[in-house]
Design a protein around this motif. Structure first.
Motif, mmCIF file in Angstrom:
data_model
loop_
_atom_site.group_PDB
_atom_site.id
_atom_site.type_symbol
_atom_site.label_atom_id
_atom_site.label_comp_id
_atom_site.label_asym_id
_atom_site.label_seq_id
_atom_site.Cartn_x
_atom_site.Cartn_y
_atom_site.Cartn_z
ATOM 1 N N ALA A 38 0.836 -1.201 0.000
ATOM 2 C CA ALA A 38 0.000 0.000 0.000
ATOM 3 C C ALA A 38 0.870 1.249 0.000
ATOM 4 C CB ALA A 38 -0.920 -0.002 1.221
ATOM 5 N N ILE A 39 0.454 2.227 -0.800
ATOM 6 C CA ILE A 39 1.128 3.527 -0.845
ATOM 7 C C ILE A 39 0.079 4.581 -0.523
ATOM 8 C CG2 ILE A 39 2.426 5.181 -2.263
ATOM 9 C CD1 ILE A 39 3.970 2.575 -1.802
ATOM 10 N N GLY A 40 0.365 5.421 0.451
ATOM 11 C CA GLY A 40 -0.584 6.445 0.884
ATOM 12 C C GLY A 40 -0.535 7.698 0.044
ATOM 13 N N LYS A 41 -1.450 8.611 0.337
ATOM 14 C CA LYS A 41 -1.604 9.857 -0.421
ATOM 15 C C LYS A 41 -0.374 10.749 -0.375
ATOM 16 C CE LYS A 41 -6.585 9.996 0.202
ATOM 17 N NZ LYS A 41 -7.706 10.658 0.871
ATOM 18 N N ILE A 50 4.438 3.819 6.731
ATOM 19 C CA ILE A 50 5.582 4.579 7.241
ATOM 20 C C ILE A 50 5.979 5.635 6.216
ATOM 21 C CG2 ILE A 50 7.975 4.438 8.060
ATOM 22 C CD1 ILE A 50 5.985 2.839 9.802
ATOM 23 N N ARG A 51 6.170 6.852 6.671
ATOM 24 C CA ARG A 51 6.651 7.918 5.784
ATOM 25 C C ARG A 51 8.183 7.852 5.755
ATOM 26 N NH1 ARG A 51 3.334 13.363 6.803
ATOM 27 N NH2 ARG A 51 4.772 14.029 5.166
ATOM 28 N N PRO A 52 8.740 7.689 4.562
ATOM 29 C CA PRO A 52 10.203 7.548 4.464
ATOM 30 C C PRO A 52 10.985 8.690 5.099
ATOM 31 C CG PRO A 52 9.166 7.000 2.382
ATOM 32 C CD PRO A 52 8.087 7.556 3.270
ATOM 33 N N GLU A 53 10.430 9.891 5.060
ATOM 34 C CA GLU A 53 11.156 11.032 5.639
ATOM 35 C C GLU A 53 11.251 10.953 7.158
ATOM 36 O OE1 GLU A 53 7.013 12.749 4.559
ATOM 37 O OE2 GLU A 53 8.355 11.209 3.810
ATOM 38 N N TYR A 54 10.475 10.061 7.777
ATOM 39 C CA TYR A 54 10.533 9.871 9.224
ATOM 40 C C TYR A 54 11.157 8.530 9.598
ATOM 41 C CZ TYR A 54 7.389 13.861 9.264
ATOM 42 O OH TYR A 54 6.824 15.106 9.074
ATOM 43 N N SER A 55 11.876 7.943 8.648
ATOM 44 C CA SER A 55 12.496 6.643 8.884
ATOM 45 C C SER A 55 13.923 6.666 8.344
ATOM 46 C CB SER A 55 11.682 5.561 8.150
ATOM 47 O OG SER A 55 12.320 4.316 8.261
ATOM 48 N N THR A 56 14.757 5.823 8.896
ATOM 49 C CA THR A 56 16.114 5.670 8.384
ATOM 50 C C THR A 56 16.159 4.632 7.259
ATOM 51 O OG1 THR A 56 16.617 4.004 10.047
ATOM 52 C CG2 THR A 56 17.171 6.295 10.589
ATOM 53 N N LEU A 57 15.013 4.015 7.000
ATOM 54 C CA LEU A 57 14.953 2.964 5.985
ATOM 55 C C LEU A 57 14.616 3.540 4.615
ATOM 56 C CD1 LEU A 57 12.923 0.427 8.135
ATOM 57 C CD2 LEU A 57 15.374 0.392 7.697
ATOM 58 N N THR A 58 15.002 2.809 3.582
ATOM 59 C CA THR A 58 14.699 3.230 2.214
ATOM 60 C C THR A 58 13.275 2.816 1.844
ATOM 61 O OG1 THR A 58 15.406 1.159 1.182
ATOM 62 C CG2 THR A 58 17.123 2.846 1.569
ATOM 63 N N LYS A 59 12.782 3.373 0.754
ATOM 64 C CA LYS A 59 11.448 3.002 0.274
ATOM 65 C C LYS A 59 11.379 1.509 -0.024
ATOM 66 C CE LYS A 59 10.356 7.517 -1.597
ATOM 67 N NZ LYS A 59 10.022 8.322 -2.771
ATOM 68 N N ILE A 70 8.197 -4.281 11.675
ATOM 69 C CA ILE A 70 9.145 -3.964 12.751
ATOM 70 C C ILE A 70 9.238 -2.455 12.943
ATOM 71 C CG2 ILE A 70 11.589 -4.029 13.413
ATOM 72 C CD1 ILE A 70 11.672 -6.835 12.011
ATOM 73 N N GLU A 71 9.374 -1.717 11.845
ATOM 74 C CA GLU A 71 9.474 -0.256 11.920
ATOM 75 C C GLU A 71 8.182 0.345 12.492
ATOM 76 O OE1 GLU A 71 11.519 3.533 10.850
ATOM 77 O OE2 GLU A 71 12.051 1.544 11.554
ATOM 78 N N GLY A 72 7.033 -0.152 12.038
ATOM 79 C CA GLY A 72 5.758 0.349 12.543
ATOM 80 C C GLY A 72 5.588 0.114 14.029
ATOM 81 N N LEU A 73 5.954 -1.062 14.477
ATOM 82 C CA LEU A 73 5.827 -1.373 15.902
ATOM 83 C C LEU A 73 6.818 -0.569 16.742
ATOM 84 C CD1 LEU A 73 5.149 -5.195 15.655
ATOM 85 C CD2 LEU A 73 3.514 -3.382 16.194
ATOM 86 N N GLN A 74 7.999 -0.314 16.201
ATOM 87 C CA GLN A 74 8.946 0.555 16.916
ATOM 88 C C GLN A 74 8.354 1.954 17.069
ATOM 89 O OE1 GLN A 74 12.433 0.055 14.409
ATOM 90 N NE2 GLN A 74 13.371 -1.324 15.893
ATOM 91 N N LYS A 75 7.669 2.425 16.033
ATOM 92 C CA LYS A 75 7.073 3.765 16.085
ATOM 93 C C LYS A 75 5.868 3.799 17.037
ATOM 94 C CE LYS A 75 9.031 5.587 11.908
ATOM 95 N NZ LYS A 75 9.937 6.450 12.645
ATOM 96 N N ILE A 76 5.130 2.707 17.128
ATOM 97 C CA ILE A 76 4.040 2.635 18.105
ATOM 98 C C ILE A 76 4.618 2.675 19.519
ATOM 99 C CG2 ILE A 76 2.271 1.120 19.106
ATOM 100 C CD1 ILE A 76 1.606 0.247 16.223
ATOM 101 N N LYS A 77 5.681 1.922 19.746
ATOM 102 C CA LYS A 77 6.321 1.902 21.072
ATOM 103 C C LYS A 77 6.856 3.294 21.429
ATOM 104 C CE LYS A 77 8.918 -1.090 23.983
ATOM 105 N NZ LYS A 77 7.995 -1.958 24.678
ATOM 106 N N GLU A 78 7.456 3.968 20.456
ATOM 107 C CA GLU A 78 7.956 5.325 20.672
ATOM 108 C C GLU A 78 6.798 6.276 21.004
ATOM 109 O OE1 GLU A 78 9.760 8.636 17.711
ATOM 110 O OE2 GLU A 78 10.800 6.717 17.723
ATOM 111 N N ALA A 79 5.692 6.141 20.278
ATOM 112 C CA ALA A 79 4.518 6.981 20.546
ATOM 113 C C ALA A 79 4.020 6.754 21.973
ATOM 114 C CB ALA A 79 3.411 6.686 19.534
#
Length: 140
Positions: A38-41, A50-59, A70-79
């Motif tokens: 899935a690609i968002g608006k 995940i928005r690439p500009e808020y991640s260290t990972l590539t598209k 993994i990245e999404g769950l890390q961001k949930i934990k951070e939130a």
């Protein structure tokens, strides 16, 4: 890709990150309907959008379902750790901590309502939660 496999990955990593698995599934359902490519608006990518500009990972890395989860769950934990709205910390996953500070009533925010509506209906026919034994037998 099989949704059952996606669900099993989310359950596996939610346990490792000590995140409520129902919440993790609800966020993924809200974000992408569990669609791995899935690609968002505004360029959000994958299951957890995940928005690439808020991640260290590539598209390309974010298009890998396991990496995206993994990245999404890390961001949930951070939130959860940083959000000023402790009970409704999931708003920080969507708006960021700075954005959430401007929200007076997070319980009424449309994103929070969507996530929690999925949370409440997790056992509806739309969802299927495999047993531990069934998850272990899932092939890629």
């Amino acid at each position: 890709m099989n949704k059952l496999y996606i669900i099993s990955l989310i359950l596996k990593y939610a346990a490792l990150f000590d995140i409520d698995p129902n919440l993790a599934l609800s966020v993924a359902k809200t974000e992408s309907q569990l669609i791995p490519n899935a690609i968002g608006k505004v360029g959000e990518i994958g299951i957890f959008q995940i928005r690439p500009e808020y991640s260290t990972l590539t598209k390309n890395q974010l298009l890998n379902p396991e990496i995206n989860i993994i990245e999404g769950l890390q961001k949930i934990k951070e939130a959860k750790m940083k959000c000023p709205h402790k009970k409704y910390f999931i708003i920080c996953y969507n708006t960021g901590v700075a954005g959430a500070r401007n929200i007076k009533y997070p319980k009424e925010h449309v994103y929070v309502k969507k996530v929690y509506s999925h949370y409440l209906y997790l056992f509806d026919d739309m969802y299927y939660f495999p047993s531990r034994e069934q998850r272990q037998n899932i092939s890629h």
